[in-house]
Design a protein around this motif. Structure first.
Motif, PDB file in Angstrom:
ATOM      1  N   TYR A   1      34.246  52.316 -33.087  1.00  0.00           N
ATOM      2  CA  TYR A   1      33.103  50.956 -34.272  1.00  0.00           C
ATOM      3  C   TYR A   1      32.912  50.334 -33.697  1.00  0.00           C
ATOM      4  CZ  TYR A   1      30.760  49.988 -38.105  1.00  0.00           C
ATOM      5  OH  TYR A   1      29.842  49.198 -38.984  1.00  0.00           O
ATOM      6  N   ILE A   2      33.710  49.254 -33.197  1.00  0.00           N
ATOM      7  CA  ILE A   2      33.745  48.348 -33.156  1.00  0.00           C
ATOM      8  C   ILE A   2      32.811  47.718 -31.199  1.00  0.00           C
ATOM      9  CG2 ILE A   2      35.333  46.087 -31.874  1.00  0.00           C
ATOM     10  CD1 ILE A   2      34.684  45.933 -34.870  1.00  0.00           C
ATOM     11  N   LEU A   3      33.013  48.633 -30.751  1.00  0.00           N
ATOM     12  CA  LEU A   3      32.509  48.994 -29.696  1.00  0.00           C
ATOM     13  C   LEU A   3      31.730  49.817 -29.381  1.00  0.00           C
ATOM     14  CD1 LEU A   3      35.954  48.931 -27.580  1.00  0.00           C
ATOM     15  CD2 LEU A   3      33.362  47.298 -27.768  1.00  0.00           C
ATOM     16  N   GLY A   4      30.624  50.307 -30.532  1.00  0.00           N
ATOM     17  CA  GLY A   4      29.462  50.955 -31.022  1.00  0.00           C
ATOM     18  C   GLY A   4      29.210  52.093 -30.335  1.00  0.00           C
ATOM     19  N   LEU A   5      29.928  53.321 -30.611  1.00  0.00           N
ATOM     20  CA  LEU A   5      30.246  54.154 -30.194  1.00  0.00           C
ATOM     21  C   LEU A   5      30.003  54.864 -31.826  1.00  0.00           C
ATOM     22  CD1 LEU A   5      31.661  53.472 -27.562  1.00  0.00           C
ATOM     23  CD2 LEU A   5      33.535  55.399 -27.541  1.00  0.00           C
ATOM     24  N   PRO A   6      29.310  56.190 -31.237  1.00  0.00           N
ATOM     25  CA  PRO A   6      28.966  56.826 -33.175  1.00  0.00           C
ATOM     26  C   PRO A   6      30.057  57.939 -32.972  1.00  0.00           C
ATOM     27  CG  PRO A   6      28.204  58.465 -30.610  1.00  0.00           C
ATOM     28  CD  PRO A   6      28.461  57.161 -30.126  1.00  0.00           C
ATOM     29  N   GLY A   7      30.273  58.211 -34.050  1.00  0.00           N
ATOM     30  CA  GLY A   7      31.339  58.929 -35.610  1.00  0.00           C
ATOM     31  C   GLY A   7      31.117  60.081 -34.770  1.00  0.00           C
ATOM     32  N   SER A   8      30.548  60.686 -33.926  1.00  0.00           N
ATOM     33  CA  SER A   8      30.313  62.400 -33.451  1.00  0.00           C
ATOM     34  C   SER A   8      31.357  62.361 -32.053  1.00  0.00           C
ATOM     35  CB  SER A   8      29.054  62.478 -32.989  1.00  0.00           C
ATOM     36  OG  SER A   8      28.178  61.581 -31.890  1.00  0.00           O
ATOM     37  N   ALA A   9      31.545  61.089 -31.394  1.00  0.00           N
ATOM     38  CA  ALA A   9      32.339  60.918 -30.284  1.00  0.00           C
ATOM     39  C   ALA A   9      33.883  60.699 -30.821  1.00  0.00           C
ATOM     40  CB  ALA A   9      32.048  59.839 -29.580  1.00  0.00           C
ATOM     41  N   VAL A  10      34.005  60.374 -31.734  1.00  0.00           N
ATOM     42  CA  VAL A  10      35.164  59.936 -32.580  1.00  0.00           C
ATOM     43  C   VAL A  10      35.366  61.758 -33.400  1.00  0.00           C
ATOM     44  CG1 VAL A  10      36.837  59.096 -34.285  1.00  0.00           C
ATOM     45  CG2 VAL A  10      35.595  58.023 -33.538  1.00  0.00           C
ATOM     46  N   GLU A  11      34.441  62.344 -34.091  1.00  0.00           N
ATOM     47  CA  GLU A  11      35.023  63.719 -34.056  1.00  0.00           C
ATOM     48  C   GLU A  11      35.032  64.885 -33.100  1.00  0.00           C
ATOM     49  OE1 GLU A  11      32.028  63.387 -37.389  1.00  0.00           O
ATOM     50  OE2 GLU A  11      31.297  64.796 -36.219  1.00  0.00           O
ATOM     51  N   ARG A  12      34.813  64.598 -31.538  1.00  0.00           N
ATOM     52  CA  ARG A  12      34.677  65.614 -30.197  1.00  0.00           C
ATOM     53  C   ARG A  12      35.816  64.709 -30.065  1.00  0.00           C
ATOM     54  NH1 ARG A  12      29.438  64.339 -29.287  1.00  0.00           N
ATOM     55  NH2 ARG A  12      30.151  63.018 -27.805  1.00  0.00           N
ATOM     56  N   GLY A  13      36.442  63.956 -30.003  1.00  0.00           N
ATOM     57  CA  GLY A  13      37.905  63.119 -28.778  1.00  0.00           C
ATOM     58  C   GLY A  13      38.522  63.544 -29.506  1.00  0.00           C
ATOM     59  N   LEU A  14      38.621  63.555 -31.240  1.00  0.00           N
ATOM     60  CA  LEU A  14      40.558  63.790 -31.693  1.00  0.00           C
ATOM     61  C   LEU A  14      40.461  65.233 -31.380  1.00  0.00           C
ATOM     62  CD1 LEU A  14      40.217  60.954 -34.653  1.00  0.00           C
ATOM     63  CD2 LEU A  14      41.041  60.962 -31.916  1.00  0.00           C
ATOM     64  N   ALA A  15      39.479  65.840 -32.306  1.00  0.00           N
ATOM     65  CA  ALA A  15      39.585  67.759 -32.564  1.00  0.00           C
ATOM     66  C   ALA A  15      40.248  68.259 -31.204  1.00  0.00           C
ATOM     67  CB  ALA A  15      38.271  68.048 -32.324  1.00  0.00           C
ATOM     68  N   GLY A  16      39.514  67.184 -29.593  1.00  0.00           N
ATOM     69  CA  GLY A  16      40.547  68.552 -28.432  1.00  0.00           C
ATOM     70  C   GLY A  16      41.757  67.498 -28.077  1.00  0.00           C
TER      71      GLY A  16
END
Length: 459
Positions: A301-316
């Motif tokens: 979040y601090i570095l401006g990434l979208p929440g969708s990247a968090v979802e995809r990254g952590l799901a894997g």
């Protein structure tokens, strides 16, 4: 120790020859690979053979076993791990010959200065997992990060990657104040607890170190900290600048809502400033991994990434190497391996394991260093009692000699029903004798206890 006339950046150039003392260490091995990738000629030495040493040799890096001044060859400069002291023959040999000697942390600091975003993950524990989670997220966002982790990440098939993006993600260790040589633009503090008491005087001394680490962040940078952790909050008290917080129990900028733990892992909503940011499905268990995920999400979040990247990254994300890593099945028992070597880490691991649907939790634990075992003895006893069956391997010396005369057998005497094994072969035989269908067998510790589980699986 000699005063080096030039900063390490003057030597970290293609064609220069560097020798790493302690090259097989969890942070030195990836550093060696990164330096090799930068075009330097790399050699090194370590006290024993290891998987890391074999990997480096497979890449063409010359590694000597044992320390000798002759190992230096015609190197231009030397990098040493914090565990290597001035009386090491390679260090003293370099000083005698006028070869500059730098700390590992100085090399890492020089590398990160090349990046606009230097995301440094610190804390007494959880660093490797959180750094790995960040890697998954930033890879999902296609930012092409450079990464250095203190353990192998299956996604990378390595402990590092060299990207072409503007972000470096780096696991940042407090031991010997190593991270004070870094240049973080985003500093994450997961927790601050009593550890490494062979170097730090006490908890207050550790808190001062983490405070100094946070103060390295420039004014246009960011500090991220765990609001639930007393040590982290004490270290940052009255810092005089904003701190972005994450947590579950106390008021925080980033938190988890609708938290649910299922047989397949964790599900929760990440909210930032009370607004939805990401819906996370994480194939891991345990409250500690929720906090690790919140730290990683906060960084994104601090570095401006979208929440969708968090979802995809952590799901894997299924874990880093040696972090509740599934190794196989023996006699109907699932065998897992974990790096936990501090009482807090043991508590998180065993509490999580006891909540899983296994008949028994069988723990084979190898304490790491004599000083940590002695100074945190009562806490180790308390946490080791959580397992249904405890098998204790002898203490892994690492960088120390046993000046206090302590043994894992001393722990064994305080834990009813536990068994002491003086060798890893005995650990394997004990596990082979007691393993039953429905058991969860854990090999745990920061040394080479994983070899006992691997030998068990080989039959």
């Amino acid at each position: 120790m000699m005063q080096n006339p030039q900063p390490i950046e003057a030597y970290m150039l293609p064609g220069k020859r560097v020798h790493l003392v302690g090259i097989g260490g969890v942070s030195m091995c990836p550093l060696a690979e990164v330096l090799r990738g930068m075009g330097l000629s790399v050699s090194g030495s370590d006290i024993r053979e290891s998987d890391a040493v074999q990997r480096l040799r497979s890449l063409g890096v010359h590694v000597d076993i044992g320390h000798s001044a002759e190992n230096l060859g015609n190197c231009d400069f030397v990098i040493r791990t914090a565990a290597v002291h001035d009386n090491n023959p390679e260090i003293s040999g370099a000083v005698t010959r006028g070869i500059p000697v730098y700390e590992r942390a100085q090399a890492l600091g020089a590398i990160m200065r090349r990046y606009p975003n230097a995301l440094c993950i610190s804390g007494t524990h959880g660093k490797t997992t959180t750094t790995s989670m960040c890697t998954h997220i930033f890879m999902a966002a296609e930012t092409d990060p450079t990464v250095m982790i203190g353990g192998t990440l299956p996604l990378l098939h390595s402990a590092y990657r060299v990207g072409k993006g503007d972000t470096i993600i780096l696991e940042s260790c407090e031991y010997c104040n190593s991270f004070l040589s870094f240049f973080p633009t985003v500093a994450v503090i997961l927790n601050v607890e009593s550890d490494h008491l062979d170097f730090f005087k006490d908890l207050a001394d550790i808190e001062r170190s983490f405070r100094r680490f946070a103060q390295l962040v420039p004014e246009n940078g960011h500090i991220i900290a765990n609001a639930d952790n007393d040590g982290a909050m004490a270290a940052l008290k009255d810092l005089g600048r904003p701190v972005f917080t994450f947590g579950l129990e106390r008021t925080a900028h980033c938190t988890a809502q609708a938290l649910e733990e299922t047989a397949d892992g964790l599900r929760f909503d990440v909210t930032v400033y009370g607004k939805p940011y990401a819906h996370v499905t994480l194939p891991l268990h345990g409250r500690h991994n929720v906090l690790n995920a919140l730290a990683a999400a906060s960084s994104a979040y601090i570095l401006g990434l979208p929440g969708s990247a968090v979802e995809r990254g952590l799901a894997g994300f299924t874990g880093a190497g040696r972090r509740f890593e599934r190794k196989g099945v023996f006699n109907g028992a699932d065998v897992y391996d974990d790096y936990a070597h501090h009482p807090d880490e043991l508590h998180a691991l065993l509490t999580m394991a006891k909540a899983l649907p296994y008949r028994r939790v069988v723990l084979a634990f190898q304490p790491h260093t004599y000083s940590r075992t002695a100074k945190l003895f009562d806490r180790f006893v308390e946490e080791l009692k959580l397992a249904d069956v405890t098998v204790l391997a002898e203490i892994y010396a690492a960088r120390e000699t046993n000046t206090s005369g302590i043994s894992s057998n001393d722990l064994c005497r305080q834990i009813p029903g536990s068994v002491y094994c003086s060798t890893l072969e005995q650990v394997t035989e004990r596990l082979r004798a007691i393993a039953q269908p429905g058991d969860l067998i854990l090999t745990v510790g920061a040394g080479d206890i994983y070899r006992a589980g691997e030998a068990l699986l080989r039959g």
